[in-house]
Scaffold this active site. Structure first.
Site, PDB file in Angstrom:
ATOM      1  CB  ILE A  64      -0.953  -0.002   1.203  1.00 19.52           C
ATOM      2  CG1 ILE A  64      -1.846  -1.247   1.139  1.00 19.52           C
ATOM      3  CG2 ILE A  64      -1.819   1.253   1.185  1.00 19.52           C
ATOM      4  CD1 ILE A  64      -2.758  -1.414   2.334  1.00 19.52           C
ATOM      5  CB  THR A  65       2.455   3.312   2.308  1.00 19.79           C
ATOM      6  OG1 THR A  65       2.601   2.442   3.430  1.00 19.79           O
ATOM      7  CG2 THR A  65       1.082   3.927   2.338  1.00 19.79           C
ATOM      8  CB  SER A  66       5.714  -1.016   2.078  1.00 17.09           C
ATOM      9  OG  SER A  66       5.063  -2.086   1.438  1.00 17.09           O
TER      10      SER A  66
ATOM     11  CG  ASP B 273      -1.781   3.636  11.263  1.00 14.89           C
ATOM     12  OD1 ASP B 273      -2.379   3.080  10.340  1.00 14.89           O
ATOM     13  OD2 ASP B 273      -0.580   3.932  11.235  1.00 14.89           O
TER      14      ASP B 273
ATOM     15  CE  LYS C 225       0.167   0.766  10.428  1.00 12.10           C
ATOM     16  NZ  LYS C 225      -0.523  -0.004   9.385  1.00 12.10           N
TER      17      LYS C 225
ATOM     18  CB  SER D 149      -8.022  -3.493   9.738  1.00  7.20           C
ATOM     19  OG  SER D 149      -7.228  -3.887   8.654  1.00  7.20           O
TER      20      SER D 149
END
Lengths: 500, 500
Positions: B207-209, B266, B298, B274
């Protein structure tokens, strides 16, 4: 390192998204591919003179060619792109003020600097609707204290134009809406200006209601005036009733209100900052704020109204406004007409002291005008109402009203609509409730405010004794289709007016 | 009363907005005019079989004619509109579940019914991005208690497909991300399946990595399998490593994650719901969750990790999952490679017990596999690691890995990229910090994960003694442009690796 390959040719797509900046690029465009852009990616878009931030929507049809780029209308306007220019796109550096929004989500206090950075970025168009919604939500639910509301208000004032009338006292009034037909403003302006005070009133058009003050006054005179024209009118007559939309006062407010409307929430903090920033930016010094309380008004409980009262007065102080809040009855519509022309007829009838003039509208206007006269300290305590009544009943207010209208460019008579339908009582009893929200909806479905002469003419009030078959109200519309649309809603809702 | 005039002809505009339903209509179209529709108005759009809710964007160019209507790709897909159909638009009845969102904004507790109504409407596409953002924001900042997180999780499970493997024990693992190169999953699956447990692993793409497990495994085998194909692989080999995107497990989660990404927040509650909803919907019974803690991971503090641990284990219980959370070191990347091919090389090297295999990746995989073996109660307490090591070092894990890949359709070798650039130490000293976020960004700018062989090959670890001129890492790219793009970022950021 200049990325030549990031240059695309602008094509006008004409997509209006309200204020949101959206950029459109083909999925097979070399920039999307090489930059790894995908839908919702936030991108910086630049021409030779300026740049903006926009969210990407990806096009996979021939409305764009692979070397072309489109912008939503708001984005094109902000970047001042019109012709066949080329635009450069690049990755977006982080928007720093979003860290303050995140802090607020985690319930931390924000200071003036934080609010100022947020509001500045919002006015720039750097926030997507997703960010705006998060900011509003994080501030709602009583999560702003008075200091924060005050700092937010100051930041909103600083974000736009600020007017200066070069007078010691500039008065204004505001109503925390929700009552159909409650069109006191033009009457109050006429009375107060006739007394000799300065009241440069800017009003909004309807957002969710069947008429805003600007929509109603537009029936009688011109309301879309330039700053210079407004100044000339106020210089000559001491007052005006114009549309505030072109004034660029507290521009962040207009953007936040659209998102609040979509969410259907009222954040108290935002509400206070919204009202007071507009007033302060407009150069007011003394403001009376009317909070009608009722089951179907915007404010539903006395407790909420009292909390708002305290906060409005406190925050007002910190931004240099003398604020007086009055809490009034919000249990039913005010006056007889609901809709621009029908409300204009009510206003003129009160100003002309006609026999048929709605008493409730007259009384509310006199009360508010009296409060303003007292707040300004030009009139002794407890003499405001008396003075206001004298000015209205002597005809001075009507004369002033006509003079202001003529100074604004015309003085026209409101017309009645071609199509109408009478709604009569289905039973005998006492009128127990009028649902403000549903009667507004009915007026809107009949075409108001777009159709100026559409709306509702109310014939009854709370607690009236009603006979079966008695006329309750008349629906007006400019087309048969709109009339039918309103009637369909009427037929499916038996609780618009409750007789028991 | 059927409004014939509200019928418009569909035209494919091909505008991809992610999940948001947008409807496009001309500003001069009779429906917009007669209905008073304006930009952002929420509208119901129907064909003969179904209807959806969409937000209006108003068109003022010839990409649409006045009698035409367009839909965003997500809206067209949901309504199953492809050809030249006619669509009917109408005013939207209120979306009832939004009242729960408003209640949450005012900090009220929501119950299962409320969450279920919200999640159902979200999956239907009835929420605009503005609404989704408000829901996420209202739930963030620790505003959900364990009961609410549990009810939200159950609602998310119920919103999609639920797999059933007909086995008593189905194991899974999850990592609360943030560590580049941390690709333990395929190794763990191979070990655990070789032991004889069932581990039908579905993974996400990045996703963002710079790489998700699905991106990395796609280098070696096919990952986009149908439900039937997945079942066949798991039946035969006891495990799989496939992309979870087609499985329709907890579909609300995918929609919420995109908005969270746009907000860059987050929410703990959403995070827990999730992770656990995906696991429960996938039919897992025993799950090990790895929380790496580090300054640039994170999760940044042990306290946050411990709070997450408690809530994950508690909420897991209420939805029938046996959850064990392990808190691990998240101070630096894992393995040597960052990017799909480079990570795949690391994985194969560990599985083949090669000399050059990255020890940290091997140790983490053995630790997690051991925890899973113990959690399943198939292996005695404290014997998990030992068993895992034996399976890996005996070559059984590699054999199982190859067998699963072949069952998934191919077993390919990762290739190296054509363009590379070596980054060497500017001074002598000790390696003090590696910034996970910035090194990920560097790998992404070099093209990963779209360019499979792009990324970074790390040569050093924390606390290494570094000589000036020593090789720190190599940048790989598939084009010179991408390599330059990464180098530009490298030149502007001197804190990617800190030597002091």
């Amino acid at each position: 390192m200049e990325q030549r390959s990031n240059i695309l040719k602008y094509k006008h797509l004409g997509i209006y998204t309200q204020n949101e900046h959206v950029v459109y690029m083909r999925e097979d465009c070399h920039v999307c591919i090489s930059e790894g852009f995908e839908a919702l990616t936030r991108i910086r878009v630049a021409n030779t003179t300026d740049s903006i931030v926009a969210s990407l929507n990806v096009i996979n049809s021939d409305i764009l060619l692979p070397h072309e780029i489109g912008l939503s209308d708001a984005a094109a306007k902000k970047l001042k792109v019109f012709g066949n220019e080329t635009l450069r796109v690049s990755h977006l550096e982080p928007i720093d003020s979003l860290s303050h929004v995140r802090a607020k989500i985690y319930n931390q206090k924000l200071d003036y600097t934080a609010f100022n950075e947020i509001i500045t970025d919002i006015v720039e168009g750097d926030y997507s609707n997703i960010h705006l919604s998060a900011f509003i939500t994080a501030c709602a639910g009583n999560r702003l204290d008075v200091t924060e509301i005050s700092d937010l208000t100051k930041a909103m004032i600083a974000s736009g134009k600020q007017l200066d009338w070069n007078r010691k006292i500039v008065v204004d009034k505001h109503c925390i809406g929700g009552l159909p037909g409650n069109r006191t403003t033009p009457i109050v302006v006429a009375i107060v200006a006739a007394y000799g005070l300065t009241m440069p009133k800017t009003s909004s058009r309807a957002i969710t209601s069947p008429a805003g003050t600007a929509d109603t006054m537009e029936v009688i005179t011109n309301v879309a005036l330039s700053s210079e024209e407004i100044e000339a009118v106020v210089e000559k007559e001491g007052g005006c009733f114009v549309w505030g939309g072109t004034a660029q006062l507290s521009p962040a407010d207009d953007m936040l209100i659209k998102i609040e409307k979509a969410l259907d929430i009222d954040s108290e903090g935002q509400l206070i900052a919204s009202v007071l920033s507009k007033k302060a930016a407009a150069g007011s010094t003394h403001v009376v704020i009317d909070i009608p309380v009722g089951e179907t008004a915007k404010v539903r409980s006395l407790a909420t109204a009292q909390q708002l009262q305290e906060q409005l007065e406190n925050v007002g102080n910190t931004v240099g406004l003398k604020v007086k809040v009055v809490i009034t009855d919000g249990s039913q519509p005010v006056g007889r007409g609901i809709g621009p022309n029908l409300e204009a007829i009510d206003i003129l009838s009160v100003l002309r002291n006609e026999e048929r003039a709605p008493k409730d509208l007259k009384e509310r206007a006199l009360f508010l005008a009296g409060e303003l006269l007292e707040l300004s300290e030009e009139v002794e305590k407890d003499k405001g109402y008396e003075n206001a009544t004298q000015i209205l009943e002597s005809g001075k207010a009507y004369k002033k009203f006509e003079a202001i209208c003529r100074a604004q460019g015309r003085f026209s008579r409101p017309l009645k609509a071609s199509y109408s339908h009478e709604i009569r009582a289905g039973k005998t009893g006492e009128l127990q409730r009028i649902n403000n929200r549903k009667i507004s909806k009915l007026a809107k479905l009949s075409g108001a405010p777009q159709s100026k002469s559409a709306g509702i003419l109310l014939n009854v009030h709370l607690n009236d004794k009603i006979e079966k078959g008695q006329l309750l109200y008349t629906l007006f519309a400019e087309s048969e289709g709109e009339l039918n649309y309103a009637l369909e809603y009427y037929e499916n809702h038996d609780d618009i007016i409750a007789i028991e």
